[in-house]
Motif scaffolding. Structure first.
Motif, PDB file in Angstrom:
ATOM      1  N   ASN A   9       0.836  -1.203   0.000  1.00  0.00           N
ATOM      2  CA  ASN A   9       0.000   0.000   0.000  1.00  0.00           C
ATOM      3  C   ASN A   9       0.873   1.257   0.000  1.00  0.00           C
ATOM      4  O   ASN A   9       0.579   2.221  -0.705  1.00  0.00           O
ATOM      5  N   ARG A  10       1.931   1.243   0.790  1.00  0.00           N
ATOM      6  CA  ARG A  10       2.837   2.399   0.824  1.00  0.00           C
ATOM      7  C   ARG A  10       3.474   2.624  -0.557  1.00  0.00           C
ATOM      8  O   ARG A  10       3.561   3.746  -1.032  1.00  0.00           O
ATOM      9  N   GLU A  11       3.879   1.540  -1.206  1.00  0.00           N
ATOM     10  CA  GLU A  11       4.460   1.652  -2.546  1.00  0.00           C
ATOM     11  C   GLU A  11       3.422   2.191  -3.535  1.00  0.00           C
ATOM     12  O   GLU A  11       3.730   3.025  -4.384  1.00  0.00           O
ATOM     13  N   TYR A  12       2.183   1.732  -3.403  1.00  0.00           N
ATOM     14  CA  TYR A  12       1.118   2.203  -4.289  1.00  0.00           C
ATOM     15  C   TYR A  12       0.842   3.696  -4.075  1.00  0.00           C
ATOM     16  O   TYR A  12       0.691   4.445  -5.033  1.00  0.00           O
ATOM     17  N   LEU A  13       0.797   4.122  -2.835  1.00  0.00           N
ATOM     18  CA  LEU A  13       0.577   5.542  -2.550  1.00  0.00           C
ATOM     19  C   LEU A  13       1.716   6.399  -3.090  1.00  0.00           C
ATOM     20  O   LEU A  13       1.495   7.503  -3.600  1.00  0.00           O
ATOM     21  N   THR A  14       2.942   5.886  -3.007  1.00  0.00           N
ATOM     22  CA  THR A  14       4.103   6.622  -3.510  1.00  0.00           C
ATOM     23  C   THR A  14       4.041   6.766  -5.023  1.00  0.00           C
ATOM     24  O   THR A  14       4.196   7.867  -5.550  1.00  0.00           O
ATOM     25  N   ILE A  15       3.811   5.660  -5.736  1.00  0.00           N
ATOM     26  CA  ILE A  15       3.751   5.742  -7.197  1.00  0.00           C
ATOM     27  C   ILE A  15       2.542   6.552  -7.640  1.00  0.00           C
ATOM     28  O   ILE A  15       2.605   7.282  -8.633  1.00  0.00           O
ATOM     29  N   SER A  16       1.446   6.487  -6.890  1.00  0.00           N
ATOM     30  CA  SER A  16       0.271   7.306  -7.233  1.00  0.00           C
ATOM     31  C   SER A  16       0.587   8.790  -7.122  1.00  0.00           C
ATOM     32  O   SER A  16       0.162   9.590  -7.964  1.00  0.00           O
ATOM     33  N   ALA A  17       1.339   9.169  -6.091  1.00  0.00           N
ATOM     34  CA  ALA A  17       1.742  10.573  -5.943  1.00  0.00           C
ATOM     35  C   ALA A  17       2.644  10.991  -7.106  1.00  0.00           C
ATOM     36  O   ALA A  17       2.519  12.101  -7.635  1.00  0.00           O
ATOM     37  N   MET A  18       3.526  10.090  -7.521  1.00  0.00           N
ATOM     38  CA  MET A  18       4.413  10.388  -8.657  1.00  0.00           C
ATOM     39  C   MET A  18       3.616  10.539  -9.945  1.00  0.00           C
ATOM     40  O   MET A  18       3.890  11.429 -10.751  1.00  0.00           O
ATOM     41  N   CYS A  65       1.355  13.712 -14.335  1.00  0.00           N
ATOM     42  CA  CYS A  65       0.168  13.998 -15.131  1.00  0.00           C
ATOM     43  C   CYS A  65      -0.209  15.480 -15.077  1.00  0.00           C
ATOM     44  O   CYS A  65      -0.545  16.078 -16.090  1.00  0.00           O
ATOM     45  N   SER A  66      -0.145  16.069 -13.888  1.00  0.00           N
ATOM     46  CA  SER A  66      -0.538  17.475 -13.761  1.00  0.00           C
ATOM     47  C   SER A  66       0.392  18.406 -14.534  1.00  0.00           C
ATOM     48  O   SER A  66      -0.014  19.484 -14.938  1.00  0.00           O
ATOM     49  N   ASN A  67       1.625  17.978 -14.765  1.00  0.00           N
ATOM     50  CA  ASN A  67       2.578  18.821 -15.494  1.00  0.00           C
ATOM     51  C   ASN A  67       2.720  18.463 -16.973  1.00  0.00           C
ATOM     52  O   ASN A  67       3.358  19.207 -17.713  1.00  0.00           O
ATOM     53  N   HIS A  68       2.147  17.339 -17.406  1.00  0.00           N
ATOM     54  CA  HIS A  68       2.298  16.919 -18.798  1.00  0.00           C
ATOM     55  C   HIS A  68       0.992  16.788 -19.572  1.00  0.00           C
ATOM     56  O   HIS A  68       1.009  16.790 -20.799  1.00  0.00           O
ATOM     57  N   HIS A  69      -0.110  16.626 -18.892  1.00  0.00           N
ATOM     58  CA  HIS A  69      -1.380  16.393 -19.573  1.00  0.00           C
ATOM     59  C   HIS A  69      -2.411  17.441 -19.161  1.00  0.00           C
ATOM     60  O   HIS A  69      -2.420  17.895 -18.031  1.00  0.00           O
ATOM     61  N   GLN A  70      -3.274  17.772 -20.093  1.00  0.00           N
ATOM     62  CA  GLN A  70      -4.238  18.851 -19.873  1.00  0.00           C
ATOM     63  C   GLN A  70      -5.551  18.368 -19.253  1.00  0.00           C
ATOM     64  O   GLN A  70      -6.090  18.993 -18.369  1.00  0.00           O
ATOM     65  N   ASP A 128      -9.794  11.104 -10.270  1.00  0.00           N
ATOM     66  CA  ASP A 128      -8.927  11.534  -9.175  1.00  0.00           C
ATOM     67  C   ASP A 128      -7.830  12.492  -9.648  1.00  0.00           C
ATOM     68  O   ASP A 128      -6.690  12.435  -9.195  1.00  0.00           O
ATOM     69  N   GLY A 129      -8.167  13.358 -10.593  1.00  0.00           N
ATOM     70  CA  GLY A 129      -7.218  14.358 -11.076  1.00  0.00           C
ATOM     71  C   GLY A 129      -6.226  13.843 -12.097  1.00  0.00           C
ATOM     72  O   GLY A 129      -5.208  14.485 -12.352  1.00  0.00           O
ATOM     73  N   LEU A 130      -6.492  12.700 -12.707  1.00  0.00           N
ATOM     74  CA  LEU A 130      -5.585  12.124 -13.701  1.00  0.00           C
ATOM     75  C   LEU A 130      -6.265  12.038 -15.060  1.00  0.00           C
ATOM     76  O   LEU A 130      -7.487  11.874 -15.141  1.00  0.00           O
ATOM     77  N   CYS A 131      -5.452  12.119 -16.124  1.00  0.00           N
ATOM     78  CA  CYS A 131      -5.991  11.882 -17.460  1.00  0.00           C
ATOM     79  C   CYS A 131      -6.271  10.390 -17.608  1.00  0.00           C
ATOM     80  O   CYS A 131      -5.872   9.579 -16.759  1.00  0.00           O
ATOM     81  N   GLU A 132      -6.929  10.012 -18.678  1.00  0.00           N
ATOM     82  CA  GLU A 132      -7.310   8.603 -18.873  1.00  0.00           C
ATOM     83  C   GLU A 132      -6.093   7.687 -18.946  1.00  0.00           C
ATOM     84  O   GLU A 132      -6.081   6.601 -18.364  1.00  0.00           O
ATOM     85  N   SER A 133      -5.051   8.120 -19.639  1.00  0.00           N
ATOM     86  CA  SER A 133      -3.842   7.310 -19.780  1.00  0.00           C
ATOM     87  C   SER A 133      -3.155   7.081 -18.433  1.00  0.00           C
ATOM     88  O   SER A 133      -2.774   5.951 -18.103  1.00  0.00           O
TER      89      SER A 133
END
Length: 130
Positions: free
Chosen positions: A14-23, A28-33, A39-44
């Motif tokens: 779970n900790r690893e999942y939360l870390t990669i999710s934050a990454m 996504c917020s800096n590369h996709h519109q 949850d604030g992510l693009c489809e990809s």
């Protein structure tokens, strides 16, 4: 194809999942519109996040899982592995500012010795179903 992600990861998984999710969110917020859904992510990026959760759920190391970089088992498909590396290279340095505790914990985990795989280690999916 939709991946079922309606389950819980235990311990380090779970900790690893939360870390990669934050990454993924940083990337996504800096590369996709189009980041208003999922949850604030693009489809990809959302589908990649679901893929990551599924892979963590099936990791044969279970809660003893080493970081993916040090793991002797390569469970990501080649395309997904490249995507993961791209996201981590971009987001890794930014994690120290946005999520310093997660970043430091991940760096410490990355230095730990990889345990030998044995029969006592259960994947998360088997722990959930037992």
């Amino acid at each position: 194809m939709t991946i079922n992600t309606d389950f819980t990861l235990f311990g380090k998984l779970n900790r690893e999942y939360l870390t990669i999710s934050a990454m993924i969110k940083i990337y996504c917020s800096n590369h996709h519109q189009n980041t208003t859904k999922n949850d604030g992510l693009c489809e990809s990026c959302y589908s990649f996040q679901c893929y990551v959760k599924q892979r963590l759920d099936r990791c044969p190391y279970g809660v003893e899982k080493p970081t993916c970089r040090r793991c002797p088992i390569h469970c990501y498909k080649p395309e997904q592995k490249v995507k993961s590396q791209t996201i981590m290279r971009y987001s890794g340095p930014k994690m120290m500012y946005k999520h310093p505790i997660m970043a430091i914990t991940h760096l410490i985990e990355d230095k730990r010795k990889v345990p030998k795989l044995n029969n006592k280690m259960l994947p998360n999916i088997k722990q959930r179903k037992s």
